[in-house]
Design a protein around this motif. Structure first.
Motif, PDB file in Angstrom:
ATOM      1  N   GLY A 284       0.784  -1.224   0.000  1.00  0.00           N
ATOM      2  CA  GLY A 284       0.000   0.000   0.000  1.00  0.00           C
ATOM      3  C   GLY A 284       0.812   1.269   0.000  1.00  0.00           C
ATOM      4  O   GLY A 284       0.250   2.368   0.125  1.00  0.00           O
ATOM      5  N   SER A 285       2.122   1.181  -0.146  1.00  0.00           N
ATOM      6  CA  SER A 285       2.970   2.371  -0.123  1.00  0.00           C
ATOM      7  C   SER A 285       3.031   3.071  -1.475  1.00  0.00           C
ATOM      8  O   SER A 285       3.534   4.195  -1.562  1.00  0.00           O
ATOM      9  CB  SER A 285       4.384   2.005   0.336  1.00  0.00           C
ATOM     10  N   GLY A 286       2.555   2.422  -2.531  1.00  0.00           N
ATOM     11  CA  GLY A 286       2.575   3.038  -3.852  1.00  0.00           C
ATOM     12  C   GLY A 286       3.687   2.522  -4.743  1.00  0.00           C
ATOM     13  O   GLY A 286       4.217   3.280  -5.572  1.00  0.00           O
ATOM     14  N   LYS A 287       4.043   1.248  -4.592  1.00  0.00           N
ATOM     15  CA  LYS A 287       5.144   0.693  -5.398  1.00  0.00           C
ATOM     16  C   LYS A 287       4.817   0.728  -6.894  1.00  0.00           C
ATOM     17  O   LYS A 287       5.626   1.169  -7.707  1.00  0.00           O
ATOM     18  CB  LYS A 287       5.434  -0.752  -4.964  1.00  0.00           C
ATOM     19  N   THR A 288       3.609   0.263  -7.254  1.00  0.00           N
ATOM     20  CA  THR A 288       3.245   0.239  -8.671  1.00  0.00           C
ATOM     21  C   THR A 288       3.154   1.649  -9.234  1.00  0.00           C
ATOM     22  O   THR A 288       3.590   1.908 -10.365  1.00  0.00           O
ATOM     23  CB  THR A 288       1.913  -0.502  -8.849  1.00  0.00           C
ATOM     24  N   THR A 289       2.607   2.572  -8.456  1.00  0.00           N
ATOM     25  CA  THR A 289       2.481   3.949  -8.933  1.00  0.00           C
ATOM     26  C   THR A 289       3.848   4.576  -9.155  1.00  0.00           C
ATOM     27  O   THR A 289       4.084   5.256 -10.165  1.00  0.00           O
ATOM     28  CB  THR A 289       1.672   4.781  -7.924  1.00  0.00           C
ATOM     29  N   PHE A 290       4.759   4.352  -8.217  1.00  0.00           N
ATOM     30  CA  PHE A 290       6.092   4.931  -8.370  1.00  0.00           C
ATOM     31  C   PHE A 290       6.846   4.292  -9.530  1.00  0.00           C
ATOM     32  O   PHE A 290       7.458   4.994 -10.353  1.00  0.00           O
ATOM     33  CB  PHE A 290       6.897   4.774  -7.072  1.00  0.00           C
ATOM     34  N   ILE A 291       6.812   2.963  -9.603  1.00  0.00           N
ATOM     35  CA  ILE A 291       7.611   2.304 -10.622  1.00  0.00           C
ATOM     36  C   ILE A 291       7.076   2.587 -12.019  1.00  0.00           C
ATOM     37  O   ILE A 291       7.817   2.577 -12.999  1.00  0.00           O
ATOM     38  CB  ILE A 291       7.691   0.783 -10.349  1.00  0.00           C
ATOM     39  N   SER A 292       5.770   2.870 -12.120  1.00  0.00           N
ATOM     40  CA  SER A 292       5.215   3.230 -13.425  1.00  0.00           C
ATOM     41  C   SER A 292       5.740   4.598 -13.870  1.00  0.00           C
ATOM     42  O   SER A 292       6.064   4.797 -15.048  1.00  0.00           O
ATOM     43  CB  SER A 292       3.688   3.225 -13.375  1.00  0.00           C
ATOM     44  N   GLU A 293       5.823   5.565 -12.940  1.00  0.00           N
ATOM     45  CA  GLU A 293       6.398   6.873 -13.287  1.00  0.00           C
ATOM     46  C   GLU A 293       7.893   6.758 -13.530  1.00  0.00           C
ATOM     47  O   GLU A 293       8.445   7.423 -14.405  1.00  0.00           O
ATOM     48  CB  GLU A 293       6.113   7.881 -12.172  1.00  0.00           C
ATOM     49  N   TYR A 294       8.554   5.919 -12.755  1.00  0.00           N
ATOM     50  CA  TYR A 294       9.991   5.638 -12.926  1.00  0.00           C
ATOM     51  C   TYR A 294      10.270   5.124 -14.343  1.00  0.00           C
ATOM     52  O   TYR A 294      11.197   5.573 -15.024  1.00  0.00           O
ATOM     53  CB  TYR A 294      10.387   4.625 -11.853  1.00  0.00           C
ATOM     54  N   ALA A 295       9.434   4.183 -14.829  1.00  0.00           N
ATOM     55  CA  ALA A 295       9.621   3.645 -16.171  1.00  0.00           C
ATOM     56  C   ALA A 295       9.152   4.618 -17.238  1.00  0.00           C
ATOM     57  O   ALA A 295       9.740   4.700 -18.330  1.00  0.00           O
ATOM     58  CB  ALA A 295       8.877   2.313 -16.310  1.00  0.00           C
ATOM     59  N   LEU A 296       8.077   5.367 -16.955  1.00  0.00           N
ATOM     60  CA  LEU A 296       7.565   6.340 -17.917  1.00  0.00           C
ATOM     61  C   LEU A 296       8.587   7.435 -18.186  1.00  0.00           C
ATOM     62  O   LEU A 296       8.725   7.908 -19.331  1.00  0.00           O
ATOM     63  CB  LEU A 296       6.261   6.940 -17.388  1.00  0.00           C
ATOM     64  N   ASP A 297       9.296   7.853 -17.156  1.00  0.00           N
ATOM     65  CA  ASP A 297      10.339   8.865 -17.320  1.00  0.00           C
ATOM     66  C   ASP A 297      11.371   8.405 -18.349  1.00  0.00           C
ATOM     67  O   ASP A 297      11.777   9.161 -19.242  1.00  0.00           O
ATOM     68  CB  ASP A 297      10.993   9.126 -15.963  1.00  0.00           C
ATOM     69  N   LEU A 298      11.798   7.162 -18.252  1.00  0.00           N
ATOM     70  CA  LEU A 298      12.785   6.635 -19.201  1.00  0.00           C
ATOM     71  C   LEU A 298      12.172   6.437 -20.580  1.00  0.00           C
ATOM     72  O   LEU A 298      12.831   6.676 -21.599  1.00  0.00           O
ATOM     73  CB  LEU A 298      13.345   5.313 -18.677  1.00  0.00           C
ATOM     74  N   CYS A 299      10.927   5.989 -20.623  1.00  0.00           N
ATOM     75  CA  CYS A 299      10.273   5.725 -21.903  1.00  0.00           C
ATOM     76  C   CYS A 299      10.115   7.004 -22.715  1.00  0.00           C
ATOM     77  O   CYS A 299      10.260   6.992 -23.944  1.00  0.00           O
ATOM     78  CB  CYS A 299       8.925   5.069 -21.658  1.00  0.00           C
ATOM     79  N   THR A 300       9.810   8.108 -22.059  1.00  0.00           N
ATOM     80  CA  THR A 300       9.674   9.382 -22.774  1.00  0.00           C
ATOM     81  C   THR A 300      11.008   9.864 -23.334  1.00  0.00           C
ATOM     82  O   THR A 300      11.024  10.740 -24.205  1.00  0.00           O
ATOM     83  CB  THR A 300       9.108  10.454 -21.833  1.00  0.00           C
ATOM     84  N   GLN A 301      12.108   9.291 -22.862  1.00  0.00           N
ATOM     85  CA  GLN A 301      13.430   9.646 -23.369  1.00  0.00           C
ATOM     86  C   GLN A 301      13.947   8.648 -24.410  1.00  0.00           C
ATOM     87  O   GLN A 301      15.114   8.671 -24.765  1.00  0.00           O
ATOM     88  CB  GLN A 301      14.427   9.740 -22.214  1.00  0.00           C
ATOM     89  N   GLY A 302      13.054   7.762 -24.877  1.00  0.00           N
ATOM     90  CA  GLY A 302      13.417   6.855 -25.952  1.00  0.00           C
ATOM     91  C   GLY A 302      13.857   5.480 -25.522  1.00  0.00           C
ATOM     92  O   GLY A 302      14.346   4.712 -26.362  1.00  0.00           O
ATOM     93  N   VAL A 303      13.704   5.127 -24.259  1.00  0.00           N
ATOM     94  CA  VAL A 303      14.075   3.796 -23.783  1.00  0.00           C
ATOM     95  C   VAL A 303      12.905   2.847 -24.056  1.00  0.00           C
ATOM     96  O   VAL A 303      11.838   2.979 -23.440  1.00  0.00           O
ATOM     97  CB  VAL A 303      14.418   3.814 -22.278  1.00  0.00           C
ATOM     98  N   ASN A 304      13.065   1.925 -24.975  1.00  0.00           N
ATOM     99  CA  ASN A 304      12.007   0.974 -25.305  1.00  0.00           C
ATOM    100  C   ASN A 304      11.696   0.109 -24.089  1.00  0.00           C
ATOM    101  O   ASN A 304      12.575  -0.582 -23.564  1.00  0.00           O
ATOM    102  CB  ASN A 304      12.424   0.098 -26.478  1.00  0.00           C
TER     103      ASN A 304
END
Length: 684
Positions: A418-438
């Motif tokens: 309940g600490s927000g692991k999925t929410t954080f890791i989704s933004e963590y991955a989205l940050d890289l994806c917006t920079q071209g990381v497939n």
């Protein structure tokens, strides 16, 4: 029992002693035959009081480039145009043969010209190049004049020897075959290799011909006598073993041959060639050594199989020789009861071709030398920022600690329920994806629709429920991201997941795979004792995939049950210690404030294999955008903060008067503390 004695002295000084041929020792050097090759003139070289330093392959390449000499990189030698080829030799040879007929050993610097048979040290080659540029006579070859007595002795022995099939008495021929184990070797094979028999010495005679000609350069005599249950062998070479560089069978090698089998005895080469039809060569000194002077003759082969014997010494020699020949092209026949030496295998009726097919590669793709890594190391030193990987734009503190997101690594991410692991890791991955990381997402806990909704909200930095008219605009931009989702949910086989990931890497060039989370993927059918072993196996599979595929894997793992008042540690990760040991990075989402600070969540980097930097930084959740990187707008609200005595006091909202008892949050000292009151201003 096989007994092998080596002797390098001419036959003219051999004495018959009790039916065995033994050579005298202690002969003066003048009586020992020298090599019949052309030798390089060294009078022009200055005398050195200190030993010459060894040359490296880099120095050789630099020297050739500096003097404008083209070269080709081979397995163990560098090939270059030969300055020792005369005009008459150029007419007799094709341009392909003479253009790069000089072989320079990468390790020793010694050279050999295949056309003129000129050889010498690296200093000799330098003197020749520089002397020719200066117009001197340095580098002139001596005439081909081996010692006359040796040449006469070689010719006299060769003329007296006759093919085994031409012996006048069949009983003598049959006895010789039995003594040498040649009962299954045909006369055609012996004639093909020009093997003869010397009756006075009761020895087989193996010739040493110059490459590309029929000039006789030396001989090897192999005598055999019964000794108990075995055979007693005596080898005699002309010239001496140190100068006897005969690869037996070399004149029969075609320039188009790309595979060869190396043996330690001439008899084994006869058996192999007859049984398999493959090109075979016998080393002149067996398993004792592989002279570097022979390496140029083996440069043309793409694959070399070493079948040197049936004992441990031959196996160790094969591995040693493979390093000299370039292990990538070498395969080794491991000694065993069903894999004896080739001649014995032929006499036992074994399938020699099948044994060759079972040869083990000498080079393993997981083992490399620094020579193979040298250019890559230079590239990393020259591009430090690129090596660090892709930096997070939304989490600068994470970039400060981890330096970046790199391929081939395994990141373990954990946090309380309940600490927000999925929410954080989704933004963590989205940050890289917006920079071209497939990116490839594997969400085993929540559906892909819900995950995509969370990521779209984070991408738009706001909820779209209240502004549906902008949905298509943001959805079109979100659709252009290199983002893919696995269709799995709940328990899945690790083999199926890995196959899907490998397919994605091949088809979509995936660089980042997120697995959320390990426990949901494993399921709950297994017993608790087996779940630990199963988790270790899965972690090892992801680790191997990350390394082999050069793809970053982020693996979310739930922590073990801990007390609410305790912070999570690396040891809190569920399962054994294998997960944290295999991981390159360990991230922990802590769902409680620091010592007494106001932040409720912060991210802890507890392991960083890249450069070792670890630390923590606070996170603040923005409910409207479902992000941890964008702080919410400041609101007047009450915060419960513990004072130094542990009492809970209320901090009034802004605009109200009242004393505040507050202790500042612990910082690393690099950034100012926003929670510490400014002493220069009067208290309100």
């Amino acid at each position: 029992m096989w007994v092998l004695l080596r002797s390098g002295y001419p036959l003219r000084i051999l004495l018959s002693l009790r039916g065995e041929w033994m050579g005298r020792r202690g002969l003066p050097r003048s009586l020992v035959p020298g090599p019949p090759r052309r030798r390089y003139r060294k009078e022009a070289l200055p005398a050195l009081d200190v030993p010459v330093l060894p040359v490296t392959a880099t120095e050789i390449r630099q020297y050739l480039r500096a003097h404008g000499i083209p070269f080709q990189d081979g397995h163990s030698c560098l090939r270059a145009p030969s300055p020792f080829v005369g005009t008459s030799q150029l007419k007799d040879q094709t341009s392909a043969t003479t253009s790069f007929s000089l072989f320079i050993n990468k390790t020793t610097g010694r050279f050999l010209c295949m056309t003129s048979l000129a050889e010498g040290s690296w200093e000799d080659f330098q003197a020749s190049v520089e002397g020719r540029r200066d117009g001197d006579r340095e580098g002139v070859l001596l005439s081909d004049a081996p010692e006359a007595e040796d040449s006469e002795e070689v010719r006299r022995i060769w003329d007296r020897a006759i093919p085994l099939s031409e012996l006048p008495e069949p009983e003598e021929a049959q006895l010789a075959r039995v003594m040498f184990g040649l009962t299954n070797v045909t006369d055609d094979t012996l004639r093909h290799f020009s093997v003869r028999y010397l009756r006075p010495a009761r020895s087989l005679v193996f010739p040493w011909f110059s490459p590309g000609s029929v000039r006789l350069r030396g001989l090897k005599l192999l005598g055999a006598e019964g000794q108990g249950d075995g055979v007693h062998y005596v080898e005699t070479t002309i010239p001496r073993p140190g100068a006897y560089h005969n690869l037996f069978g070399l004149p029969l090698i075609n320039r188009r041959d790309v595979e060869v089998v190396l043996t330690s005895r001439e008899l084994d080469s006869l058996a192999l060639n007859q049984s398999t039809g493959l090109p075979t060569l016998a080393l002149p000194r067996g398993t004792a050594c592989l002279p570097p002077a022979l390496l140029p003759y083996l440069e043309q082969f793409r694959r070399i199989v070493l079948w040197l014997g049936d004992d441990l010494r031959s196996w160790e020699a094969a591995k040693l020789f493979a390093r000299k020949l370039n292990p990538k092209r070498c395969s080794l026949v491991r000694p065993g009861d069903q894999q004896p030496r080739p001649l014995e295998a032929l006499n036992r009726g074994l399938n020699l071709s099948r044994i060759l097919r079972s040869a083990l590669p000498a080079w393993h793709r997981s083992i490399v030398s620094f020579r193979q890594l040298r250019e890559e190391v230079l590239g990393e030193l020259s591009n430090v920022e690129q090596v660090a990987g892709v930096r997070w734009s939304r989490f600068p503190d994470l970039s400060r600690l981890l330096k970046g997101h790199r391929k081939g690594e395994l990141t373990i991410f954990t946090g309380p329920t309940g600490s927000g692991k999925t929410t954080f890791i989704s933004e963590y991955a989205l940050d890289l994806c917006t920079q071209g990381v497939n990116t490839l997402w594997g969400s085993f806990e929540i559906s892909n629709v819900r995950l995509a909704r969370i990521m779209l909200t984070q991408f738009a930095l706001g909820r779209l429920e209240d502004q549906l008219d902008k949905y298509d605009e943001w959805a079109d931009r979100f659709e252009d991201l290199p983002l893919y989702f696995m269709t799995f949910h709940g328990q899945q086989s690790i083999r199926t997941v890995i196959d899907t990931m490998q397919h994605a890497v091949y088809v979509y060039d995936i660089c980042h795979v997120v697995i959320d989370n390990l426990q949901f993927m494993m399921g709950h059918e297994q017993l608790s004792t087996d779940r630990i072993a199963a988790q270790d196996y899965i972690v090892g599979a992801f680790r191997k995939f990350a390394t082999d595929s050069s793809c970053h894997v982020t693996l979310v793992i739930h922590p073990r049950k801990e007390d609410d008042d305790k912070e999570l540690q690396t040891a809190s990760i569920f399962g054994s210690a294998k997960a944290s040991q295999e991981a390159d990075n360990v991230l922990i989402l802590q769902d409680r404030k620091l010592v007494t600070g106001p932040g409720k969540r912060y991210l802890q980097v507890s392991k960083n294999r890249f450069d070792g930097d670890v630390g923590v930084f606070p996170l603040e959740f923005n409910k409207s955008s479902l992000t941890f990187s964008i702080p919410p707008k400041s609101k007047a609200r009450l915060k419960k903060i513990k004072d130094d005595n542990g009492l809970v006091v209320k901090k009034p909202s802004s605009g109200k008067k009242g004393a505040v008892s507050q202790k500042s949050e612990t910082y690393s000292g690099k950034a100012p503390n926003p929670y510490q009151p400014d002493p220069s201003k009067p208290s309100r």
